[in-house]
Design a protein around this motif. Structure first.
Motif, PDB file in Angstrom:
ATOM      1  N   LYS A   5       0.879  -1.179   0.000  1.00  0.00           N
ATOM      2  CA  LYS A   5       0.000   0.000   0.000  1.00  0.00           C
ATOM      3  C   LYS A   5       0.914   1.227   0.000  1.00  0.00           C
ATOM      4  O   LYS A   5       1.615   1.510   0.975  1.00  0.00           O
ATOM      5  CB  LYS A   5      -0.890  -0.035   1.249  1.00  0.00           C
ATOM      6  CG  LYS A   5      -1.598   1.275   1.555  1.00  0.00           C
ATOM      7  CD  LYS A   5      -2.749   1.528   0.581  1.00  0.00           C
ATOM      8  CE  LYS A   5      -3.426   2.863   0.839  1.00  0.00           C
ATOM      9  NZ  LYS A   5      -2.660   4.032   0.357  1.00  0.00           N
ATOM     10  N   ILE A   6       0.914   1.935  -1.136  1.00  0.00           N
ATOM     11  CA  ILE A   6       1.762   3.121  -1.277  1.00  0.00           C
ATOM     12  C   ILE A   6       0.936   4.353  -0.872  1.00  0.00           C
ATOM     13  O   ILE A   6      -0.226   4.488  -1.273  1.00  0.00           O
ATOM     14  CB  ILE A   6       2.249   3.250  -2.744  1.00  0.00           C
ATOM     15  CG1 ILE A   6       3.150   2.065  -3.119  1.00  0.00           C
ATOM     16  CG2 ILE A   6       2.958   4.585  -2.980  1.00  0.00           C
ATOM     17  CD1 ILE A   6       4.473   1.986  -2.392  1.00  0.00           C
ATOM     18  N   ASP A   7       1.518   5.246  -0.107  1.00  0.00           N
ATOM     19  CA  ASP A   7       0.789   6.439   0.337  1.00  0.00           C
ATOM     20  C   ASP A   7       0.965   7.618  -0.606  1.00  0.00           C
ATOM     21  O   ASP A   7       0.052   8.428  -0.779  1.00  0.00           O
ATOM     22  CB  ASP A   7       1.229   6.807   1.756  1.00  0.00           C
ATOM     23  CG  ASP A   7       0.866   5.689   2.721  1.00  0.00           C
ATOM     24  OD1 ASP A   7      -0.338   5.466   2.919  1.00  0.00           O
ATOM     25  OD2 ASP A   7       1.783   4.992   3.214  1.00  0.00           O
ATOM     26  N   VAL A   8       2.170   7.744  -1.178  1.00  0.00           N
ATOM     27  CA  VAL A   8       2.426   8.841  -2.138  1.00  0.00           C
ATOM     28  C   VAL A   8       3.262   8.295  -3.295  1.00  0.00           C
ATOM     29  O   VAL A   8       4.259   7.603  -3.089  1.00  0.00           O
ATOM     30  CB  VAL A   8       3.225  10.001  -1.494  1.00  0.00           C
ATOM     31  CG1 VAL A   8       3.442  11.129  -2.503  1.00  0.00           C
ATOM     32  CG2 VAL A   8       2.550  10.540  -0.234  1.00  0.00           C
ATOM     33  N   ILE A   9       2.850   8.630  -4.525  1.00  0.00           N
ATOM     34  CA  ILE A   9       3.694   8.372  -5.700  1.00  0.00           C
ATOM     35  C   ILE A   9       4.146   9.732  -6.215  1.00  0.00           C
ATOM     36  O   ILE A   9       3.308  10.603  -6.479  1.00  0.00           O
ATOM     37  CB  ILE A   9       2.925   7.643  -6.828  1.00  0.00           C
ATOM     38  CG1 ILE A   9       2.223   6.383  -6.306  1.00  0.00           C
ATOM     39  CG2 ILE A   9       3.874   7.290  -7.975  1.00  0.00           C
ATOM     40  CD1 ILE A   9       1.304   5.716  -7.343  1.00  0.00           C
ATOM     41  N   ARG A  10       5.466   9.933  -6.350  1.00  0.00           N
ATOM     42  CA  ARG A  10       5.989  11.206  -6.897  1.00  0.00           C
ATOM     43  C   ARG A  10       6.889  10.888  -8.079  1.00  0.00           C
ATOM     44  O   ARG A  10       7.857  10.158  -7.946  1.00  0.00           O
ATOM     45  CB  ARG A  10       6.795  11.934  -5.820  1.00  0.00           C
ATOM     46  CG  ARG A  10       7.051  13.431  -5.998  1.00  0.00           C
ATOM     47  CD  ARG A  10       7.898  13.880  -7.172  1.00  0.00           C
ATOM     48  NE  ARG A  10       9.108  13.113  -7.349  1.00  0.00           N
ATOM     49  CZ  ARG A  10       9.868  13.158  -8.449  1.00  0.00           C
ATOM     50  NH1 ARG A  10       9.553  13.933  -9.471  1.00  0.00           N
ATOM     51  NH2 ARG A  10      10.942  12.404  -8.541  1.00  0.00           N
ATOM     52  N   GLY A  11       6.521  11.399  -9.244  1.00  0.00           N
ATOM     53  CA  GLY A  11       7.338  11.141 -10.429  1.00  0.00           C
ATOM     54  C   GLY A  11       7.117  12.193 -11.491  1.00  0.00           C
ATOM     55  O   GLY A  11       6.357  13.154 -11.286  1.00  0.00           O
ATOM     56  N   ASN A  12       7.794  12.031 -12.636  1.00  0.00           N
ATOM     57  CA  ASN A  12       7.558  12.962 -13.742  1.00  0.00           C
ATOM     58  C   ASN A  12       6.370  12.467 -14.574  1.00  0.00           C
ATOM     59  O   ASN A  12       5.833  11.378 -14.334  1.00  0.00           O
ATOM     60  CB  ASN A  12       8.843  13.188 -14.560  1.00  0.00           C
ATOM     61  CG  ASN A  12       9.334  11.927 -15.268  1.00  0.00           C
ATOM     62  OD1 ASN A  12       8.529  11.145 -15.770  1.00  0.00           O
ATOM     63  ND2 ASN A  12      10.646  11.743 -15.305  1.00  0.00           N
TER      64      ASN A  12
END
Ligand code: ATP
Ligand code: TZP
Ligand code: MG
Ligand code: MG
Length: 274
Positions: free
Chosen positions: A118-125
């Protein structure tokens, strides 16, 4: 001052008091920058990727940042183990899907992480998050591709946030963040930030740092991304004649001097509720 700016400024103040420990499983290109960015903003980094220790390390940490920049079979196993342990202990997990879309290993690992943790934040381009959204991407390695810039960042952020019940931060000239309901656009930053490797990784590390002191991951993500943008602006003021080497170091200087006053003076956010 609106409530979001106010809450971000509070987090900026609080992080230097609480100094959360942030566990990073990251890449060997930008690992030192990430550790220094975390320290400069007031948190405490630990880089640990051996399968023999990741569960212990994550257990004493306030947040876990998984960055697949230089993934290999060994570290993928560590990422999964650390992520599962973090979930069990309700420790927030941030994913930076560096280069998702560029190779089968990156693509399969991104899917594996998203299905098993369970991922809480995805940060990417935009290229990386477009891949996660299921679009076909014309990737250019770890950098966002020109062709993908036409994609609708707001719609993609919102749909990925809903699909994975998480916060999504897409960075670029304009950053877009969504928790599936709210959408915020940030216009802080400087174009030189795209000419120094690791500014995205540092942004994810900062987001992880703020997630380590609050359960409000949306505000934590906005804070981390705005802070990196402002650091780029302040560094450019100091190093404009010098080039990207000095600009790079100036980012760490600016992060170490960051405070709520700089934040409130410079923040450029525009929030829409849908
Ligand atoms: P990419 O590999 O495409 O550069 P990344 O993972 O390095 O992606 P960036 O999108 O570069 O991440 O984001 C890092 C920071 O740089 C963010 O704060 C973002 O707002 C800022 N930034 C990136 N490009 C620009 C730009 N053209 N103008 C202003 N700020 C930018
Ligand atoms: N190659 C593998 S990881 C990496 C490179 C160049 C660093 C990417 O960092 P960022 O922050 O996405 O520019
Ligand atoms: Mg970049
Ligand atoms: Mg990146």
């Amino acid at each position: 001052m609106n409530y979001l700016t106010n809450n971000c400024a509070d987090l900026l103040h609080e992080i230097r008091i609480k100094s959360p420990l942030i566990h990073n499983i990251t890449n060997y290109v930008t690992v030192n920058d990430c550790a220094n960015a975390i320290l400069a903003i007031g948190a405490s980094p630990i880089m640990a990727d051996d399968v023999g220790e990741v569960e212990e390390v994550v257990s004493i940490s306030s947040a876990l940042v998984i960055n697949i920049g230089t993934l290999n079979q060994r570290t993928v196993d560590s990422m999964i183990r650390a992520g599962k342990k973090a979930n069990k202990l309700h420790i927030p997990v941030v994913l930076d899907p560096v280069g998702a879309g560029a190779s089968t290993l990156r693509n399969e690992t991104t899917q594996k992480i998203l299905s098993e943790i369970k991922i809480d934040v995805i940060r990417g381009n935009l290229s990386e998050i477009s891949f996660i959204a299921g679009l076909s991407v014309s990737t250019k390695g770890v950098d966002t591709s020109k062709a993908d810039e036409k994609n609708d960042a707001e719609a993609i952020a919102k749909s990925v946030a809903n699909k994975y019940s998480c916060v999504v931060g897409i960075t670029g000239e304009v950053d877009v963040i969504s928790d599936g309901i709210r959408i915020v656009k940030i216009t802080n930053g400087h174009k030189l930030l795209s000419k120094v490797t690791g500014t995205g990784c540092m942004t994810s590390a900062l987001v992880g740092s703020f997630c380590g002191i609050t359960k409000d991951y949306y505000t934590a993500t906005v804070t981390g991304i705005v802070v990196m943008g402002i650091a780029g602006e302040l560094s450019f003021v100091k190093t404009r004649e010098m080039g990207t080497g000095s600009f790079h170091i100036g980012i760490i200087d600016a992060l170490s001097n960051m405070n709520s006053t700089y934040f409130v003076e410079r923040v450029k956010i525009d929030e829409t509720k849908y």
